[in-house]
Design an enzyme around this catalytic site. Structure first.
Site, PDB file in Angstrom:
ATOM      1  N   HIS A 119     -10.162  -5.377  -3.266  1.00 18.35           N
ATOM      2  CA  HIS A 119      -8.912  -5.589  -2.765  1.00 18.35           C
ATOM      3  C   HIS A 119      -9.037  -6.012  -1.297  1.00 18.35           C
ATOM      4  O   HIS A 119      -9.836  -5.796  -0.571  1.00 18.35           O
ATOM      5  CB  HIS A 119      -7.945  -4.572  -2.859  1.00 18.35           C
ATOM      6  CG  HIS A 119      -8.338  -3.208  -2.269  1.00 18.35           C
ATOM      7  ND1 HIS A 119      -9.397  -2.838  -2.993  1.00 18.35           N
ATOM      8  CD2 HIS A 119      -8.300  -2.528  -1.354  1.00 18.35           C
ATOM      9  CE1 HIS A 119      -9.876  -1.467  -2.457  1.00 18.35           C
ATOM     10  NE2 HIS A 119      -9.244  -1.487  -1.276  1.00 18.35           N
ATOM     11  N   LEU A 120      -7.849  -6.907  -0.809  1.00 20.05           N
ATOM     12  CA  LEU A 120      -7.883  -7.369   0.733  1.00 20.05           C
ATOM     13  C   LEU A 120      -6.752  -6.397   1.199  1.00 20.05           C
ATOM     14  O   LEU A 120      -5.617  -6.532   0.589  1.00 20.05           O
ATOM     15  CB  LEU A 120      -7.671  -8.800   0.847  1.00 20.05           C
ATOM     16  CG  LEU A 120      -8.555  -9.678   0.871  1.00 20.05           C
ATOM     17  CD1 LEU A 120      -8.090 -11.082   1.047  1.00 20.05           C
ATOM     18  CD2 LEU A 120      -9.900  -9.457   1.592  1.00 20.05           C
ATOM     19  N   HIS A 121      -6.930  -5.716   2.124  1.00 19.35           N
ATOM     20  CA  HIS A 121      -5.701  -5.108   2.841  1.00 19.35           C
ATOM     21  C   HIS A 121      -5.376  -6.279   3.954  1.00 19.35           C
ATOM     22  O   HIS A 121      -5.962  -6.656   4.817  1.00 19.35           O
ATOM     23  CB  HIS A 121      -6.488  -3.997   3.663  1.00 19.35           C
ATOM     24  CG  HIS A 121      -6.886  -2.851   3.122  1.00 19.35           C
ATOM     25  ND1 HIS A 121      -6.186  -1.475   2.957  1.00 19.35           N
ATOM     26  CD2 HIS A 121      -8.147  -2.472   2.393  1.00 19.35           C
ATOM     27  CE1 HIS A 121      -7.017  -0.852   2.276  1.00 19.35           C
ATOM     28  NE2 HIS A 121      -8.222  -1.316   2.100  1.00 19.35           N
ATOM     29  N   GLY A 152     -15.610   3.544   3.458  1.00 18.33           N
ATOM     30  CA  GLY A 152     -14.219   4.130   3.330  1.00 18.33           C
ATOM     31  C   GLY A 152     -13.726   3.367   1.835  1.00 18.33           C
ATOM     32  O   GLY A 152     -12.352   3.590   2.000  1.00 18.33           O
ATOM     33  N   GLN A 153     -14.390   2.895   1.116  1.00 19.18           N
ATOM     34  CA  GLN A 153     -13.591   2.195  -0.160  1.00 19.18           C
ATOM     35  C   GLN A 153     -13.471   3.662  -0.977  1.00 19.18           C
ATOM     36  O   GLN A 153     -14.240   4.294  -1.208  1.00 19.18           O
ATOM     37  CB  GLN A 153     -14.628   1.469  -1.001  1.00 19.18           C
ATOM     38  CG  GLN A 153     -13.959   0.683  -1.970  1.00 19.18           C
ATOM     39  CD  GLN A 153     -14.831  -0.247  -2.571  1.00 19.18           C
ATOM     40  OE1 GLN A 153     -16.217  -0.591  -2.265  1.00 19.18           O
ATOM     41  NE2 GLN A 153     -14.563  -0.833  -3.828  1.00 19.18           N
ATOM     42  N   ASP A 177       0.899  -1.043  -0.115  1.00 18.84           N
ATOM     43  CA  ASP A 177       0.059   0.004  -0.031  1.00 18.84           C
ATOM     44  C   ASP A 177       0.768   1.069   0.020  1.00 18.84           C
ATOM     45  O   ASP A 177       1.817   1.313   0.707  1.00 18.84           O
ATOM     46  CB  ASP A 177      -1.063  -0.144   1.249  1.00 18.84           C
ATOM     47  CG  ASP A 177      -2.019   1.090   1.141  1.00 18.84           C
ATOM     48  OD1 ASP A 177      -3.304   0.188   0.978  1.00 18.84           O
ATOM     49  OD2 ASP A 177      -1.827   2.350   1.170  1.00 18.84           O
ATOM     50  N   ILE A 178       0.399   2.176  -0.758  1.00 18.05           N
ATOM     51  CA  ILE A 178       1.078   3.489  -0.847  1.00 18.05           C
ATOM     52  C   ILE A 178       1.352   4.279   0.293  1.00 18.05           C
ATOM     53  O   ILE A 178       2.085   5.170   0.570  1.00 18.05           O
ATOM     54  CB  ILE A 178       0.687   4.167  -2.052  1.00 18.05           C
ATOM     55  CG1 ILE A 178       1.897   5.198  -2.815  1.00 18.05           C
ATOM     56  CG2 ILE A 178      -0.520   4.949  -1.587  1.00 18.05           C
ATOM     57  CD1 ILE A 178       1.395   5.833  -4.144  1.00 18.05           C
ATOM     58  N   ASN A 235     -13.033  -2.959   2.285  1.00 22.54           N
ATOM     59  CA  ASN A 235     -14.369  -2.126   2.543  1.00 22.54           C
ATOM     60  C   ASN A 235     -15.178  -2.081   1.252  1.00 22.54           C
ATOM     61  O   ASN A 235     -14.486  -2.022   0.196  1.00 22.54           O
ATOM     62  CB  ASN A 235     -13.436  -0.678   2.554  1.00 22.54           C
ATOM     63  CG  ASN A 235     -12.323  -0.582   3.619  1.00 22.54           C
ATOM     64  OD1 ASN A 235     -12.985  -0.981   5.011  1.00 22.54           O
ATOM     65  ND2 ASN A 235     -11.351   0.003   3.628  1.00 22.54           N
TER      66      ASN A 235
END
Ligand code: 5GP
Ligand code: ZN
Length: 114
Positions: free
Chosen positions: A100-102, A93-94, A30-31, A87
């Site tokens: 995607h999975l965090h 908060g998407q 993640d950035i 999300n």
């Protein structure tokens, strides 16, 4: 899908720090990490939200979880624990509409989440 950031990452048009890739799945950092480990696991196929998952996607979605676990092991946080978050839509908060999975870990995760 044109103009989808994660489709562009999946096809190499946008740079990301990729840590896993196969025919169907990619994992990259993640950035804007929210924990010492914050990796995103995506299907290469464009699916906008969890509400758009079809029966035919079942194996693919299973792969996201399997690969997330593999990355957690490789990063040494599997036994300590980690969190997988997906999300859906604005109130959750998407911000990127490609599922995607965090994978979050490396620190204590609070509950309930914010
Ligand atoms: P969401 O808010 O949709 O649940 O998660 C989107 C995630 O994508 C956020 O954690 C955000 O930091 C990350 N992100 C946004 N733009 C980029 C980018 O260009 N590259 C990478 N690697 N991650 C990004
Ligand atoms: Zn996409």
């Amino acid at each position: 899908m044109r103009d989808c950031l994660f489709c562009k990452i999946a096809t190499g048009k946008v740079h990301a720090k990729i840590i896993y890739e196969d025919e169907n799945v990619m994992a990259f950092e993640d950035i804007n990490p929210q924990a010492p480990v914050h990796t995103l696991v995506i299907p290469k196929k464009h699916i906008s939200t969890t509400l758009d998952i079809k029966e035919d996607d079942s194996a693919l979605i299973g792969s996201l979880f399997r690969i997330a676990g593999q990355v957690a092991r490789e990063k040494g946080i599997a036994e300590r624990g980690f969190r997988l978050v997906s999300n859906t839509n604005p109130e959750a908060g998407q911000t990127v509409y490609h599922i995607h999975l965090h994978l979050l870990g490396g620190r204590h995760m609070h509950w309930p989440p914010g």
